[in-house]
Design a protein around this motif. Structure first.
Motif, PDB file in Angstrom:
ATOM      1  N   ASN A   1       0.918   3.925  -3.089  1.00 50.07           N
ATOM      2  CA  ASN A   1       0.566   5.330  -2.796  1.00 50.07           C
ATOM      3  C   ASN A   1       1.665   6.267  -3.284  1.00 50.07           C
ATOM      4  O   ASN A   1       1.381   7.376  -3.772  1.00 50.07           O
ATOM      5  CB  ASN A   1       0.352   5.523  -1.296  1.00 50.07           C
ATOM      6  CG  ASN A   1      -0.956   4.903  -0.811  1.00 50.07           C
ATOM      7  OD1 ASN A   1      -1.864   4.652  -1.603  1.00 50.07           O
ATOM      8  ND2 ASN A   1      -1.054   4.660   0.491  1.00 50.07           N
TER       9      ASN A   1
ATOM     10  N   ASN B   1       1.335   6.590  -7.045  1.00 54.82           N
ATOM     11  CA  ASN B   1       0.186   7.444  -7.375  1.00 54.82           C
ATOM     12  C   ASN B   1       0.495   8.914  -7.092  1.00 54.82           C
ATOM     13  O   ASN B   1       0.093   9.799  -7.849  1.00 54.82           O
ATOM     14  CB  ASN B   1      -1.038   7.004  -6.562  1.00 54.82           C
ATOM     15  CG  ASN B   1      -1.552   5.632  -6.984  1.00 54.82           C
ATOM     16  OD1 ASN B   1      -1.341   5.217  -8.118  1.00 54.82           O
ATOM     17  ND2 ASN B   1      -2.211   4.932  -6.070  1.00 54.82           N
ATOM     18  N   LYS B   2       1.222   9.176  -5.992  1.00 58.60           N
ATOM     19  CA  LYS B   2       1.570  10.559  -5.636  1.00 58.60           C
ATOM     20  C   LYS B   2       2.479  11.179  -6.693  1.00 58.60           C
ATOM     21  O   LYS B   2       2.327  12.349  -7.062  1.00 58.60           O
ATOM     22  CB  LYS B   2       2.246  10.580  -4.268  1.00 58.60           C
ATOM     23  CG  LYS B   2       2.433  11.981  -3.702  1.00 58.60           C
ATOM     24  CD  LYS B   2       2.876  11.920  -2.244  1.00 58.60           C
ATOM     25  CE  LYS B   2       2.938  13.336  -1.650  1.00 58.60           C
ATOM     26  NZ  LYS B   2       3.298  13.304  -0.206  1.00 58.60           N
TER      27      LYS B   2
ATOM     28  N   THR C   1       0.836  -1.212   0.000  1.00 58.21           N
ATOM     29  CA  THR C   1       0.000   0.000   0.000  1.00 58.21           C
ATOM     30  C   THR C   1       0.870   1.261   0.000  1.00 58.21           C
ATOM     31  O   THR C   1       0.594   2.226  -0.728  1.00 58.21           O
ATOM     32  CB  THR C   1      -0.913   0.016   1.238  1.00 58.21           C
ATOM     33  OG1 THR C   1      -1.754  -1.148   1.222  1.00 58.21           O
ATOM     34  CG2 THR C   1      -1.788   1.261   1.259  1.00 58.21           C
TER      35      THR C   1
END
Length: 538
Positions: free
Chosen positions: A518, A521-522, A514
């Motif tokens: 993340n 994606n950031k 996760t």
């Protein structure tokens, strides 16, 4: 370098003299007497019916793979595209410096680019180097000889279940290699020490099971050292020597020994440099030898493209309508799953040692890269071997399905030679290169286990490397049936402590996954908003 090599071979010579004085039969009988119980225990089978018996270690491997596939929401499929991007270096910037440093809020008092250039992730090798180092230990004789043996017993249908085992094994590789990076130790000189020994010890201690973790770690370390001397060394040297002497029609008692000495020198030159040199060699050797093998297979498949659909039909139909007397569908399934699981070593824990040396701040990034390994090894290379054998056997008739063969390399060579004359010569070279790359990677695996048991230091390293090089020569010189059986049993004994630990640590793996997703994606959101990709500035 020369001084180091000289000291190693000065220590090996007395051991070699002892090995020559002791006959293969004597060594074989001694090992069988004292280790037979261990071999039988590891490879013992659980009877489900009068005809169906499944090795318990296979159940552990596949059971673990199924658990990881479901628990991580089919990461073996959903993470494939990301894995390709990671290997290509698309996220190298955030893995080196962290996503917040590069794409977070760039306020005064934050990270300075000039300072960040000097900082970075721990590790010794790139994603691609770690992948090829691990692949070099798995891509090998199993892909050439093992597939032919599986087909001889289970027929074309064994290929289907072999593919299934490879796809499921991708989840196992993801899980164990994520933990390998998460719990590795990094020395003051930057040397990385990682693998199941470390995540079993440190990870289970965090969960309040430190005692169990330490026992499992010691067991794993013992098994990986034994496996590195045998299946990862002597067996490889033995098969390479056999193919080499056969190709050049060499005879005489010492032919294998001379080959072993040359091989030991080449191995020594590589392993003295540690994982960095091993990785620098495997990143060249693995793509080269796998590329030649795959290219030859593609040539044969292209030359017989009208038979490809017939081959796949035979594979699919054979998976559910197996040969009579083989024990039904389960019998075919066992042969395919056994070859797939044993070929890619998913769940064994060995690959986590190589992958732990990667440079990254996100452990899950290497876990995602590692899931490519069973795909390349089993789903691609093993399947291509199977297709070549099935297609060429339509007319050649050189293999009778349901009748077990012993020399898998010869069958595969016959299949390739039927379309590409004299390709068996190239295949012999490939076998030697496969064996060489497997040995240098397994030397690193064994070294890590050895260091965990006996401590870090130059003397510790030297003792292990002397023993490893000694066994290269022994393996090439004499036939050691019981010794090989024992060492193979030790490799698959690694499954037990590894799978237990990885299942217990699965929640931590999910958190790391996760965290990494993340971060990706950031970065992508920041770039969409017009942020500057700072990796170019550094």
């Amino acid at each position: 370098m020369k001084k180091y090599l000289l000291s190693i071979f000065t220590l090996i010579l007395p051991l070699l003299t002892f090995a020559q004085d002791s006959t293969a039969d004597q060594i074989d009988s001694i090992f069988k007497k004292y280790t037979g119980w261990f071999v039988e225990g590891i490879f013992s089978e659980i009877p489900f019916t009068d005809t169906i018996k499944i090795p318990w270690v296979l159940l552990v491997l596949i059971g673990g793979a199924l658990f990881f596939t479901i628990y991580f929401k089919f990461i073996n499929f959903t993470g494939f595209r990301t894995a390709i991007k990671v290997v290509q270096g698309k996220y190298e910037d955030i893995e080196k410096h962290g996503v917040d440093s590069l794409y977070g809020d760039q306020t005064p008092g934050g990270d300075v680019i000039e300072t960040m250039k000097k900082e970075g992730a721990d590790g010794e090798v790139s994603h691609f180097q770690a992948l090829t180092a691990a692949l070099s230990a798995t891509v090998g004789l199993g892909n050439i000889a093992g597939v032919a043996v599986a087909l001889s017993i289970g027929g074309p249908g064994a290929t289907f279940w072999m593919i299934i085992a490879g796809l499921l094994g991708m989840a196992s590789k993801f899980a164990e290699c994520t933990l390998g990076v998460k719990y590795r130790d990094v020395g003051e000189d930057g040397t990385v020490y990682g693998g199941p020994m470390y995540y079993l010890t440190k990870g289970l201690k965090e969960k309040g099971a430190g005692g169990i973790g330490k026992v499992l770690a010691v067991l794993f370390a013992i098994f990986v050292v034994g496996g590195s001397f045998g299946g990862g060394n002597m067996f490889q040297a033995n098969q390479a020597a056999a193919q080499f002497t056969k190709l050049f029609n060499l005879t005489g008692e010492n032919a294998g020994m001379y080959f072993g000495i040359v091989m030991a020198v080449l191995v020594a030159v590589v392993i003295i440099g540690g994982i960095k040199r091993i990785a620098s060699v495997t990143e060249k050797v693995v793509p080269f030898m796998a590329g030649i093998y795959v290219l030859a297979a593609l040539i044969i498949l292209f030359a017989n493209f009208t038979l490809i659909d017939d081959a796949f039909a035979a594979i699919f139909n054979g998976a559910f309508t197996p040969l009579a007397g083989l024990g039904g569908i389960i019998g075919v399934m066992i042969q395919g799953v056994r070859r797939g699981a044993f070929s890619n070593e998913a769940g064994v824990g060995s690959a986590a040692i190589a992958h732990s040396a990667v440079r990254t701040k996100y452990p899950a990034s290497e876990g995602i890269v590692a899931l490519l390994e069973p795909f390349v090894d089993t789903v691609v290379i093993c399947t291509m071997t199977a297709l070549v054998i099935v297609i060429t056997n339509f007319d050649g008739g050189f293999m009778e399905y349901g009748v077990e063969i012993k020399e898998g390399v010869e069958i595969t060579a016959t299949a390739f030679d039927s379309v590409i004359p004299h390709f068996s010569i190239v295949l012999t070279i490939a076998v030697i290169l496969f064996a060489f790359s497997t040995m240098i990677s397994w030397s690193y695996y064994g070294m890590q286990g050895w260091v965990f048991l006996f401590g870090k230091g130059k003397i510790t390293d030297l003792v292990y490397k002397v023993l490893f090089l000694f066994f290269v020569i022994v393996g090439a010189s004499i036939s050691l049936g019981a010794v090989i059986d024992f060492s193979d049993a030790m490799i698959f004994a690694m499954v037990v402590p590894n799978i237990i630990g990885v299942i217990m640590l699965s929640p931590i793996i999910k958190k790391e996954l996760t965290k990494y997703m993340n971060a990706i994606n950031k970065k992508e959101e920041a770039l969409e908003d017009g942020a500057t990709d700072l990796v170019d500035e550094m």
